[in-house]
Design an enzyme around this catalytic site. Structure first.
Site, PDB file in Angstrom:
ATOM      1  N   ASP A  10       0.887  -1.159   0.000  1.00 22.33           N
ATOM      2  CA  ASP A  10       0.000   0.000   0.000  1.00 22.33           C
ATOM      3  C   ASP A  10       0.917   1.198   0.000  1.00 22.33           C
ATOM      4  OD1 ASP A  10      -2.865   0.721  -0.039  1.00 22.33           O
ATOM      5  OD2 ASP A  10      -2.229   2.018   1.604  1.00 22.33           O
ATOM      6  N   ASP A  66       4.897   9.025 -11.081  1.00 23.04           N
ATOM      7  CA  ASP A  66       6.336   9.089 -11.372  1.00 23.04           C
ATOM      8  C   ASP A  66       6.746  10.321 -12.195  1.00 23.04           C
ATOM      9  OD1 ASP A  66       7.126   6.886  -9.952  1.00 23.04           O
ATOM     10  OD2 ASP A  66       7.064   5.505 -11.648  1.00 23.04           O
TER      11      ASP A  66
HETATM   12  P1  IMP Z   1      -2.722   1.784  -3.598  1.00 22.07           P
HETATM   13  O1  IMP Z   1      -3.033   0.718  -4.591  1.00 22.07           O
HETATM   14  O2  IMP Z   1      -3.869   2.207  -2.762  1.00 22.07           O
HETATM   15  O3  IMP Z   1      -1.521   1.432  -2.784  1.00 22.07           O
HETATM   16  O4  IMP Z   1      -2.376   3.030  -4.483  1.00 22.07           O
HETATM   17  C1  IMP Z   1      -1.143   3.645  -4.471  1.00 22.07           C
HETATM   18  C2  IMP Z   1      -1.158   4.874  -5.331  1.00 22.07           C
HETATM   19  O5  IMP Z   1       0.097   5.542  -5.215  1.00 22.07           O
HETATM   20  C3  IMP Z   1      -1.345   4.542  -6.794  1.00 22.07           C
HETATM   21  O6  IMP Z   1      -2.255   5.452  -7.305  1.00 22.07           O
HETATM   22  C4  IMP Z   1       0.006   4.752  -7.423  1.00 22.07           C
HETATM   23  O7  IMP Z   1      -0.082   5.268  -8.692  1.00 22.07           O
HETATM   24  C5  IMP Z   1       0.709   5.697  -6.468  1.00 22.07           C
HETATM   25  N1  IMP Z   1       2.072   5.200  -6.363  1.00 22.07           N
HETATM   26  C6  IMP Z   1       2.530   4.241  -5.529  1.00 22.07           C
HETATM   27  N2  IMP Z   1       3.812   3.941  -5.779  1.00 22.07           N
HETATM   28  C7  IMP Z   1       4.161   4.709  -6.819  1.00 22.07           C
HETATM   29  C8  IMP Z   1       5.362   4.820  -7.563  1.00 22.07           C
HETATM   30  O8  IMP Z   1       6.375   4.142  -7.359  1.00 22.07           O
HETATM   31  N3  IMP Z   1       5.327   5.724  -8.554  1.00 22.07           N
HETATM   32  C9  IMP Z   1       4.245   6.470  -8.842  1.00 22.07           C
HETATM   33  N4  IMP Z   1       3.098   6.388  -8.211  1.00 22.07           N
HETATM   34  C10 IMP Z   1       3.054   5.513  -7.189  1.00 22.07           C
END
Ligand code: IMP
Length: 199
Positions: free
Chosen positions: A75, A161
């Site tokens: 997460d 990113d």
């Molecule tokens: P989750 O699925 O609720 O953990 O969502 C995480 C959010 O953070 C997603 O919308 C991703 O696009 C963003 N995110 C997480 N890690 C990265 C990364 O390494 N690069 C760019 N966006 C990220």
């Protein structure tokens, strides 16, 4: 004694293709067979907690129970200092449905302009959770600090990113080769902690 994760089947409890690629890159060289929630058509549970750790555990727990195999989840999100840590655990939701990350990045930029923010610092946070089918579970947190830039730059990576310039660099995460990003990202930092504890 801390329970170790034995090489073998490991469920990547995510439907996010970018995360699946990164998690496979990290775990497959270590002898794990990584199967994603996408490939297994697992249901995605609702993320009802207010912390990265809480939501990562919901995802890993649900996948471990559904498959009978150890499950790993991430997460993660972007915390913008001038926005009091937002979007934080709501990072994915800011992209709307269907996900549009250009819109999400624009929303962050609009809010920074609206409050006349001089401070453009932000950090990516990743919380990795591992859950076993018998209920045992652990989490590991990693962070990477940087500044937000506008307009977005670069074609690699995913999500936010293209607007994130890690400290010490003048390129965005989306302009770095995947191997470079994977060596220093929030997920890589969390992964190093996981490796030290579980492998
Ligand atoms: P989750 O699925 O609720 O953990 O969502 C995480 C959010 O953070 C997603 O919308 C991703 O696009 C963003 N995110 C997480 N890690 C990265 C990364 O390494 N690069 C760019 N966006 C990220």
């Amino acid at each position: 004694m801390t329970r170790k994760l034995q090489p073998g089947k490991l469920i990547a409890a995510t439907h996010n293709k970018g995360k699946v690629v990164e998690l496979k890159d990290l775990f497959e060289p270590l002898g794990f067979q990584v199967l994603s929630g996408l490939e297994l058509d697992l249901d995605e549970p609702e993320e009802t907690e207010f912390t990265f750790e809480g939501n990562a555990l919901i995802k890993a727990r649900t996948a471990a129970q559904a498959t009978g195999a150890p499950a790993l989840s991430d997460d993660s999100g972007l915390e913008v200092t001038a926005l009091g840590g937002m979007p934080g655990v709501h990072t994915a939701i800011w992209a709307g449905e269907p996900r549009d990350f250009y819109k999400a990045m624009e929303k962050v930029e609009r809010e920074l302009i609206a409050i006349g923010a001089k401070d453009r610092s932000a950090r990516f946070v990743s919380c990795l959770a591992v859950a076993w089918p018998d209920g045992h579970e652990v989490t590991f947190r990693g962070e990477v600090q940087g500044n937000l830039t506008w307009p977005p730059r670069g074609e690699m990576g995913f999500g936010y990113d293209p607007v994130f310039v890690p400290f010490g660099f003048d390129v965005t995460f989306a302009e770095l080769e995947p191997a470079q990003k994977h060596a220093m990202s929030h997920r890589a930092v969390a992964f190093e902690k996981l490796k030290a504890a579980l492998l």
